[in-house]
Each structure stands twice: as structure tokens, then as C-alpha cells.
Design a protein around this motif. Structure first.
Motif, PDB file in Angstrom:
ATOM      1  N   VAL A 174       0.845  -1.199   0.000  1.00 16.53           N
ATOM      2  CA  VAL A 174       0.000   0.000   0.000  1.00 16.53           C
ATOM      3  C   VAL A 174       0.880   1.249   0.000  1.00 16.53           C
ATOM      4  N   ILE A 175       1.900   1.275   0.823  1.00 17.94           N
ATOM      5  CA  ILE A 175       2.799   2.430   0.880  1.00 17.94           C
ATOM      6  C   ILE A 175       3.497   2.629  -0.463  1.00 17.94           C
ATOM      7  N   ARG A 176       3.934   1.558  -1.093  1.00 12.67           N
ATOM      8  CA  ARG A 176       4.573   1.656  -2.414  1.00 12.67           C
ATOM      9  C   ARG A 176       3.634   2.308  -3.430  1.00 12.67           C
ATOM     10  N   GLU A 177       2.372   1.890  -3.414  1.00 17.83           N
ATOM     11  CA  GLU A 177       1.402   2.487  -4.327  1.00 17.83           C
ATOM     12  C   GLU A 177       1.192   3.968  -4.025  1.00 17.83           C
ATOM     13  N   LEU A 178       1.088   4.315  -2.752  1.00 17.45           N
ATOM     14  CA  LEU A 178       0.888   5.710  -2.377  1.00 17.45           C
ATOM     15  C   LEU A 178       2.094   6.559  -2.764  1.00 17.45           C
ATOM     16  N   GLU A 179       3.289   6.026  -2.636  1.00 17.55           N
ATOM     17  CA  GLU A 179       4.486   6.754  -3.052  1.00 17.55           C
ATOM     18  C   GLU A 179       4.524   6.933  -4.566  1.00 17.55           C
ATOM     19  N   ALA A 180       4.069   5.942  -5.315  1.00 17.74           N
ATOM     20  CA  ALA A 180       3.983   6.075  -6.776  1.00 17.74           C
ATOM     21  C   ALA A 180       2.963   7.145  -7.148  1.00 17.74           C
ATOM     22  N   LEU A 181       1.839   7.148  -6.452  1.00 16.38           N
ATOM     23  CA  LEU A 181       0.814   8.164  -6.684  1.00 16.38           C
ATOM     24  C   LEU A 181       1.361   9.552  -6.368  1.00 16.38           C
ATOM     25  N   ARG A 182       2.098   9.652  -5.283  1.00 22.43           N
ATOM     26  CA  ARG A 182       2.680  10.935  -4.897  1.00 22.43           C
ATOM     27  C   ARG A 182       3.639  11.442  -5.977  1.00 22.43           C
ATOM     28  N   ALA A 183       4.527  10.589  -6.439  1.00 23.62           N
ATOM     29  CA  ALA A 183       5.490  10.983  -7.479  1.00 23.62           C
ATOM     30  C   ALA A 183       4.773  11.432  -8.743  1.00 23.62           C
ATOM     31  N   TRP A 184       3.726  10.736  -9.095  1.00 22.75           N
ATOM     32  CA  TRP A 184       2.949  11.088 -10.290  1.00 22.75           C
ATOM     33  C   TRP A 184       2.273  12.444 -10.117  1.00 22.75           C
ATOM     34  N   CYS A 185       1.731  12.696  -8.936  1.00 27.64           N
ATOM     35  CA  CYS A 185       1.062  13.973  -8.670  1.00 27.64           C
ATOM     36  C   CYS A 185       2.048  15.140  -8.709  1.00 27.64           C
ATOM     37  N   VAL A 186       3.238  14.930  -8.183  1.00 24.72           N
ATOM     38  CA  VAL A 186       4.248  15.987  -8.184  1.00 24.72           C
ATOM     39  C   VAL A 186       4.621  16.373  -9.619  1.00 24.72           C
TER      40      VAL A 186
END
Length: 108
Positions: free
Chosen positions: A61-73
């Protein structure tokens, strides 16, 4: 309606009982879901309906959230509006993951 992270101590320690806002339902549908779909994420879309997490699920879950964060940035500016909540969610889940405290975890 909204999406939240809710943790409850199984040992009665109220310091671990938390309710962390993630997103208003409309924001989740308008921003989080399309981003999750664009990235092919599996866990994040489940937040909409809600589900309990096991400690063993946290790394994925954390890996997915970090991927989402990078994409949003790196994406359009309107997606930056979710970064503060996303950062807090990642921080909370990392704290739980690193602790040895026994908590129930629910996102939804």
C-alpha cells in the motif's frame, strides 16, 4: 462522505487511536481514482469502498501511495491539491509499519 484512515489499538493504548482524513468522496473520485487508474494501482481504488488492512499489506500500500505521490508531483497543478493528505497518509502508515504496536487498520 469521505475517505479516512482509522487506527485502533488492540492493546487499549489510545495514543494509537487515530482518524486521519484522506479525501472528501468527490475529491477521491475526481482526483485519486483517475490517478490510480492511470498508474495501474490495485490498492488505492479500494479505499473508496473501504477495507481493513493487515500489517503485511502495508509495504504494498505504501509503495502504491508513493507512486501516486510521485505522479502527482510531476503532473498538472490541480493534482498537487492531494499531496498534503497523501504525505500524511504515507507518514501514518510508515509509522504503523515500523512500530511493534498491535493496531487495527481501516481505510475507507
Amino acid at each position: 462522505m469521505s475517505v479516512v484512515l482509522m487506527t485502533t489499538s488492540r492493546q487499549g493504548d489510545t495514543r494509537w487511536n487515530r482518524l486521519v482524513p484522506v479525501a472528501a468522496q468527490s475529491t477521491f473520485k475526481e482526483l485519486w481514482i483517475p490517478a490510480a487508474e492511470a498508474l495501474g494501482l490495485q490498492w488505492v481504488p479500494l479505499f473508496e469502498a473501504g477495507f481493513p488492512l493487515e500489517r503485511s499489506d502495508l509495504p504494498d500500500v505504501i509503495r502504491e501511495l508513493e507512486a501516486l505521490r510521485a505522479w502527482c508531483v510531476s503532473s498538472e497543478s490541480h493534482r498537487r491539491g492531494i499531496l498534503e493528505r497523501l504525505d500524511r497518509l504515507i507518514d501514518e502508515l510508515n509509522e504503523i509499519s515500523k512500530s511493534d504496536h498491535d493496531v487495527e487498520i481501516f481505510i475507507g
